[in-house]
Design an enzyme around this catalytic site. Sequence first.
Site, PDB file in Angstrom:
ATOM      1  N   ALA A 209       0.832  -1.198   0.000  1.00 39.69           N
ATOM      2  CA  ALA A 209       0.000   0.000   0.000  1.00 39.69           C
ATOM      3  C   ALA A 209       0.865   1.246   0.000  1.00 39.69           C
ATOM      4  CB  ALA A 209      -0.907  -0.001   1.222  1.00 39.69           C
ATOM      5  N   THR A 216      -2.162  -5.869  -1.834  1.00 39.02           N
ATOM      6  CA  THR A 216      -2.236  -7.330  -1.827  1.00 39.02           C
ATOM      7  C   THR A 216      -1.051  -7.925  -1.077  1.00 39.02           C
ATOM      8  OG1 THR A 216      -3.482  -7.392  -3.897  1.00 39.02           O
ATOM      9  CG2 THR A 216      -2.300  -9.389  -3.288  1.00 39.02           C
ATOM     10  N   ASP A 269      -1.399  11.433 -11.080  1.00 40.22           N
ATOM     11  CA  ASP A 269      -1.890  10.104 -11.445  1.00 40.22           C
ATOM     12  C   ASP A 269      -2.395  10.142 -12.879  1.00 40.22           C
ATOM     13  OD1 ASP A 269      -2.542   7.457 -11.224  1.00 40.22           O
ATOM     14  OD2 ASP A 269      -4.429   7.783 -10.177  1.00 40.22           O
ATOM     15  N   SER A 277       3.289   2.147 -15.831  1.00 38.97           N
ATOM     16  CA  SER A 277       3.598   1.538 -14.538  1.00 38.97           C
ATOM     17  C   SER A 277       3.146   0.083 -14.496  1.00 38.97           C
ATOM     18  CB  SER A 277       2.921   2.338 -13.420  1.00 38.97           C
ATOM     19  OG  SER A 277       2.978   1.652 -12.193  1.00 38.97           O
TER      20      SER A 277
END
Length: 509
Positions: A209, A216, A269, A277
């Site tokens: 995170a 995950t 973003d 990415s």
Amino acid sequence: MSPADTARPQLKIRSVALDTGRENVVVISRRSRALRPEVFSGFSRVELRCNSRTLLATLLITDDDALVGPDEIGLSEPALRRFAEPAGMLATVSPATPPESLEAVRAKIRGETLSDEAIAAVIEDLAHYRYSDMEIAAFLIGSASFMTSGELLALTHAMANAGTQLTWPEPVVVDKHCIGGIPGNRTSMVVVPIVAAHGLTIPKTSSRAITSPAGTADTMEVLARVNVGAEEMKSIVAACNGCVIWGGHVNLSPADDILISVERPLSLDTREQMVASILSKKLAAGSTHLLLDLPVGPTAKLTSGAEAMRLRKLFEFVGDRFGLKVEVITTDGRQPIGHGIGPVLEARDVMAVLGNEPQAPADLREKSLRLAAHLLEYDPKLRGGAGYSRARELLDSGAALKQMQKIIDAQGPSAGRSELGDLAFDVGAASDGVVSAIDCLRLNRLARTAGAPVNKGAGIRLYKKIGDRVDQGEPLYRVFTCDPSEHDLAAAAASANNGYVLDGPNGPH
């Protein structure tokens, strides 16, 4: 050493306890003989030399002799690790020559289109930590204004080639990825064992995170070790057909991790950067077939179907150019998936689904089955349209749970916390009504305020979802924390805005 290095004062290397993120930082005393005011100032870029090794770093100057003495140079943990010279060795410091690729960054800021070679040079220098965070930010901001399709292809290629590149003997290597933004939604940890139990190869490398309460990798770390190197990863996949590990330890597309660490604080973003990415890591991981999950909802990263369609076409365009089969599906991003938000709670949801427990979250189960079905359809031996029934068979029979346990055993036990935080409070409905909306972004922030993912036992257990009727004072969710200060901060944040919208007799509130 060169004659110039011999003439410079030599300083003894010292390790200093400074958290500098990914950036190389060195510290010298203001009284140091090496500090030449006409050359050096705070935040200057310097070059450190010892034997045949060099390191570019950002300079800090201190008046505290307890931190570093006049004859010492302090290296932050990342700098000491990358320099690979032990404390106590003698080194020289000099003004750094800026990387030649910085001229490409300046050209991008001026609005120019960069060549493939220029982009490759930027990524090469960036991946070897030759850029400061400020220089990385300049590249990101320059690229955010516009990026041509050719630049996007060059960026993806350069990032994929900058680190480890995995190959697999199997002709079909599948993977799935979600662009994130939805709390819970831990489908990968259900999909991987289903697909692996069927016999397809699915080497899942996942992220930790950054702005969410659990990646995950953070959630899998509740159950198993995720810091696995490339060779060990190959052994695990050979034995289990799959894995769920942290990609950062395998060094896939290392430039991407560096870019992300600067992007997120700036809230940059762009769609092009997202595509580069994700696909650079999948290409480096040796995937042949990729399923992409794009959640769409009012508080998701994508707020409209049109926005999702544009992103889908971008993923497909880049995937086609590199021979990667990309399938993109849009999913419901209006609310969290599963009962839990935070590593321990999400891991419990996953194991409940795999174990076919009665209280397992139905939404996590159903979404995982649908995603697994798409991946199973890549098996040429499976009849068309049979993916869903095969996925359900593997889950209901316990084969997926058995495969997950096999993967956990192969990756080894985790040293992380697996218990919930022992401080908790409920957040109740302000009035009677029906839940009409849930703010995913606010719940993500609340779970992080509670301590997730640093404290894996922190998070939120949801009691109500969209469409559920609630009475005034009835709990909407419970917040778990591990620290009294985080408990108080989370309670204040939930009191200010609990993230739920209720429709009652007098309209939404």
